[in-house]
Each structure stands twice: as structure tokens, then as C-alpha cells.
Design a protein around this motif. Structure first.
Motif, short mmCIF file in Angstrom:
data_model
loop_
_atom_site.label_atom_id
_atom_site.label_comp_id
_atom_site.label_asym_id
_atom_site.label_seq_id
_atom_site.Cartn_x
_atom_site.Cartn_y
_atom_site.Cartn_z
N TYR A 123 0.86 17.00 -3.02
CA TYR A 123 0.67 15.72 -2.35
C TYR A 123 1.76 15.52 -1.31
O TYR A 123 2.87 16.03 -1.44
N GLU A 124 1.44 14.76 -0.26
CA GLU A 124 2.46 14.29 0.65
C GLU A 124 2.18 12.82 0.95
O GLU A 124 1.02 12.39 0.93
N VAL A 125 3.24 12.06 1.18
CA VAL A 125 3.08 10.63 1.44
C VAL A 125 2.27 10.47 2.72
O VAL A 125 2.62 11.01 3.77
N LEU A 177 0.84 -1.20 0.00
CA LEU A 177 0.00 0.00 0.00
C LEU A 177 0.88 1.25 0.00
O LEU A 177 1.77 1.41 0.83
N ARG A 178 0.63 2.12 -0.98
CA ARG A 178 1.30 3.43 -1.00
C ARG A 178 0.26 4.47 -1.37
O ARG A 178 -0.37 4.39 -2.42
N CYS A 179 0.05 5.42 -0.46
CA CYS A 179 -1.00 6.42 -0.70
C CYS A 179 -0.51 7.82 -0.34
O CYS A 179 0.41 7.98 0.47
N TYR A 180 -1.13 8.80 -0.96
CA TYR A 180 -0.73 10.20 -0.81
C TYR A 180 -1.95 11.04 -0.47
O TYR A 180 -3.04 10.83 -1.01
N MET A 181 -1.76 12.01 0.42
CA MET A 181 -2.84 12.93 0.80
C MET A 181 -2.62 14.26 0.08
O MET A 181 -1.51 14.79 0.09
#
Length: 426
Positions: free
Chosen positions: A381-383, A212-216
Motif C-alpha cells: 500500500y501507499e498513502v 479522510l485517509r486512504c491507501y492505494m
């Protein structure tokens, strides 16, 4: 759509000029008339056709698409709740402290979606719950619709029976005879600003589910109702009081076309810091980020993690007057049209930053790359969470253990008389 010889077939609800500018900037609109290009921006219906067994279509390594094949595991209201319930039970079986319950049998940390049932399948369970608190209000939503369509509030069982009759269904026995709905306990104590209800629309980009790799996205916004909130039962039918969807509010007499009834997330932060304090505000946003990661972890095992896919989700979060955030729903195709000048700037940047992560440096797409772009291309975006990094740091166990311990990015552990509390994610 597919871009061919500079001609574009558009999906609805997308601003053409924004996307054209972004594609042209990368040199993605082809000049030669006999060449196909290899970037697709597709509607959810088209995605189903592309990945359907019947079509026999296979994407090549230089083709990427903007949805996961079964994105609906998270974005259909009923399936999201079902997957979160399953996730809770799995954590319980593992003996994870994250699944801890209080003396009333209520989850302490995983209680972030309102009590929800599927109709008609769970009708008897809903009645049992309703009778425990007959004065409660519930909100009904069709599982497969968006923009506030088909939503209504009820506070009596007779209203459900009337809905059933109006839907030409004499009983709740057969699921196939009518459209499935979810019915959720209505959050009747929302945090109000200026007396009005609002929710948060936050953008979250997932480049891969396993790992899982997501960005806000930092530039989310609040959507306000145009009419002041009242829990009065006489206003249950007034959607301008209860539903924040712009598709509904823009038809209200008090809708402001200049600001569109929207605040930026940074404005909300400033407001909360000045009225509630910085520490409380940081804790609220930590909890929101934690909820988002948990919802993604809940669907990760069932998601078809195709290497050609990425997805930008629109998360809808409501905050109650105790500053507890609730996950309401997740949108697969958050609106990219703009209702105001600020909206247009935000969504232009959103598309630009999303494409920079999906295809760094505007190069020809390659689905085999490790999907870990350099920091300089992240833009706004940030991780939010990187499972590989978390596991290599040995912190993922802590994240699954209990909120307030290390989050898998940097985080630390705060102590408060032995009770875990959330600490800043960044």
C-alpha cells in the motif's frame, strides 16, 4: 465471522486458508474455549445487522470490522452516482474552480462517470437524453447486484419497454413495483489491447473518512474479455465481448485458466509507456488516483464514520482510446478467491497488508488509535490521500481547487500555457 476457540464461521467468497494463515500469524485464533476473539471479517449483510438499531449491539474498543455501516453510499451503483452529482453541485455553489464547465455545460474536471440515470425514476430524463443521440448504446445494471448479473446493453427505446413488460411492470411510475436499475451511456470506444476490451480492478483501503485517509494498493490488475471487441450492434448480446467480469468470462470457450485473462497493473504501465510514452502514462495514472480521491470526498460527508470500521474497496476503472479513465463502479466486497496462482499470491498479500494497516504489529485491536500506521507496515500500500496532512500543509484547498495543483501528499504544479495538468501523485 467471529473466531472462537479456533472454529471459524466463513463468509462466502473468501479463501479460508489465506485468512487462517494471516490470523494465525498474528496469534488471533484463540485456544481457550471460553474466550471470544475480537476481530471480525463480515459480509455486508452482517454489518447491517451489527449496526442496526433493533439489535442493540455495541462494539467494544477492542473490536473492529471490515465495512462502514453505510458503505453502500459508495458501493451501490445508483447511490454512488447520486453522491457524486451532489458533490459537483456543492462545489459549484462554493464557486470552486474544480466545478468549472465548458461552453456546452459539461464539467471539465469532474466528468469521470458516464452519463447515468436511475430507472424507473428518471425514465423521462433518460428518454430526453437518448433522443439527442439516437445511435448511442446504453448499459443497464441492477443497482444491488454484482459479478455482471442482470446486465444488458440496449440501443433502442423499444428494448427498454420490452424489459419493463418482461419485469411485469406496465409503467415507470412506481419505483416500489420493481427492482431499481441504473442506465449509463456505454463507453463504446474503450482502449483495446490485442483487440480486446479490459478494465482495471484497483484496491483502495479507507481507514477513516473524517479526516479522510486512504491507501492505494500497488498490485491491482487488468481483466480482459475473451472475445475481441466490436461496437457492432449485432454483438450487443454477447457478454464475452462487453463485460470483463471473471464470473462471466470464465464460462467462455477462449478463457485461459493459467493467466485468467489478467494482466498486472505494472504490465499495463510497461505496455502504455512503450506504446504511448512515459509522460502520457503517468498522467493517466495520476487522473485515476485523482478520480478515486474525488469519489471518496463525494461520500465522506454522508458516510457513517464509525471508529470501529475500515474498508477495502475494489474500484473498477475503464480507459477509453483517448486515455481518459472512467469510474464504472466501486465494490464493497471485492472477490478474494483466486482463479490463478498469481491471483492467490496477490490476494494473500492484499489481506496481509490490509490487516497490518488496520491492526499494526498484530496487536490487540484498539479503535481509539489515530489510524496512522508507520510506513514500514504499509507493505504494497501507499498513502493516496491524507486529509490531516493536506490541511496542515495548506494544500487541501489546492486539491479542491483544480487538478494539477498540489494533491495533498507531495505533488507540485505543472504549467502548460496556463492550463492546469495533473502531476505525479507520488
Amino acid at each position: 465471522f467471529r473466531i472462537m476457540a479456533g472454529k471459524v464461521k466463513w463468509v462466502t467468497d473468501i479463501e479460508k486458508s489465506v485468512l487462517i494463515n494471516n490470523f494465525e500469524k498474528r496469534g488471533w485464533i484463540q485456544v481457550a474455549e471460553n474466550e471470544d476473539w475480537n476481530f471480525y471479517w463480515m459480509s455486508v449483510q452482517t454489518i447491517r445487522n451489527v449496526f442496526s438499531v433493533e439489535t442493540g449491539y455495541r462494539l467494544s474498543d477492542d473490536q473492529i470490522v471490515n465495512h462502514f455501516p453505510n458503505h453502500y453510499e459508495l458501493t451501490r451503483k445508483d447511490l454512488m452516482v447520486k453522491n457524486i452529482k451532489r458533490y459537483r453541485k456543492e462545489l459549484e455553489k462554493e464557486g470552486s474552480p474544480l466545478a468549472e464547465k465548458d461552453e456546452n455545460g459539461k464539467y471539465i474536471y469532474l466528468d469521470f462517470v458516464p452519463v447515468t440515470f436511475m430507472l424507473p425514476a428518471d425514465y423521462n430524463l433518460f428518454v430526453e437524453e437518448f433522443r439527442k443521440n439516437p445511435s448511442s448504446t446504453w448499459i443497464m445494471k441492477p443497482c444491488g447486484k454484482a459479478q455482471g448479473k442482470g446486465i444488458f446493453l440496449i440501443n433502442k427505446l423499444s428494448q427498454i419497454k420490452k424489459w419493463s413488460r418482461d419485469s411485469k411492470t406496465s409503467s415507470f411510475v412506481s419505483q416500489s413495483t420493481k427492482e431499481a436499475y441504473v442506465i449509463s451511456l456505454y463507453i463504446n470506444n474503450p482502449l483495446l489491447i490485442g483487440g480486446k476490451k479490459f478494465d482495471l480492478r484497483l484496491y483502495v483501503l479507507v481507514s477513516t473518512y473524517r479526516p479522510l485517509r486512504c491507501y492505494m494498493y500497488k498490485l491491482g490488475f487488468c481483466r480482459f474479455c475473451t472475445v475481441k471487441y466490436t461496437p457492432s450492434t449485432s454483438e450487443l448480446d454477447n457478454m464475452f465481448v462487453h463485460l470483463t467480469n471473471v464470473a462471466i468470462q470464465k464460462h467462455g470457450d477462449d478463457y485461459n485458466h493459467i493467466h485468467g485473462g489478467k494482466w498486472t497493473v505494472s504490465n499495463l504501465r510497461l505496455y502504455l509507456e512503450s506504446t504511448r510514452g512515459k509522460e502520457v502514462t503517468n498522467k493517466l495514472f495520476d487522473e485515476i488516483h485523482w478520480i478515486i480521491v474525488q469519489s471518496l470526498k463525494a461520500v465522506a460527508p454522508v458516510m457513517n464514520n464509525d471508529k470501529h470500521c475500515f474498508e477495502c474497496y475494489g474500484y473498477d476503472i475503464i480507459i477509453d482510446d483517448k486515455l481518459k479513465p472512467w469510474l464504472i463502479e466501486v465494490n464493497a466486497s471485492p472477490s478474494l478467491t483466486s482463479s490463478t496462482a498469481n491471483d492467490r499470491i496477490l490476494k494473500y498479500n492484499l489481506i496481509n497488508d490490509t490487516l497490518n494497516i488496520a491492526v499494526p504489529n498484530g496487536e490487540i485491536p484498539d479503535c481509539k488509535w489515530n489510524k496512522s500506521p508507520p510506513k514500514e507496515v504499509l507493505g504494497n500500500y501507499e498513502v493516496l490521500y491524507d486529509e490531516e496532512m493536506a490541511q496542515s500543509d495548506g494544500t487541501d484547498r489546492d486539491l479542491r481547487g483544480r487538478p494539477g495543483q498540489s494533491t495533498g501528499i507531495k505533488g507540485g504544479r505543472a504549467r502548460d500555457s496556463g492550463k492546469p495538468v495533473l502531476t505525479t501523485w507520488k
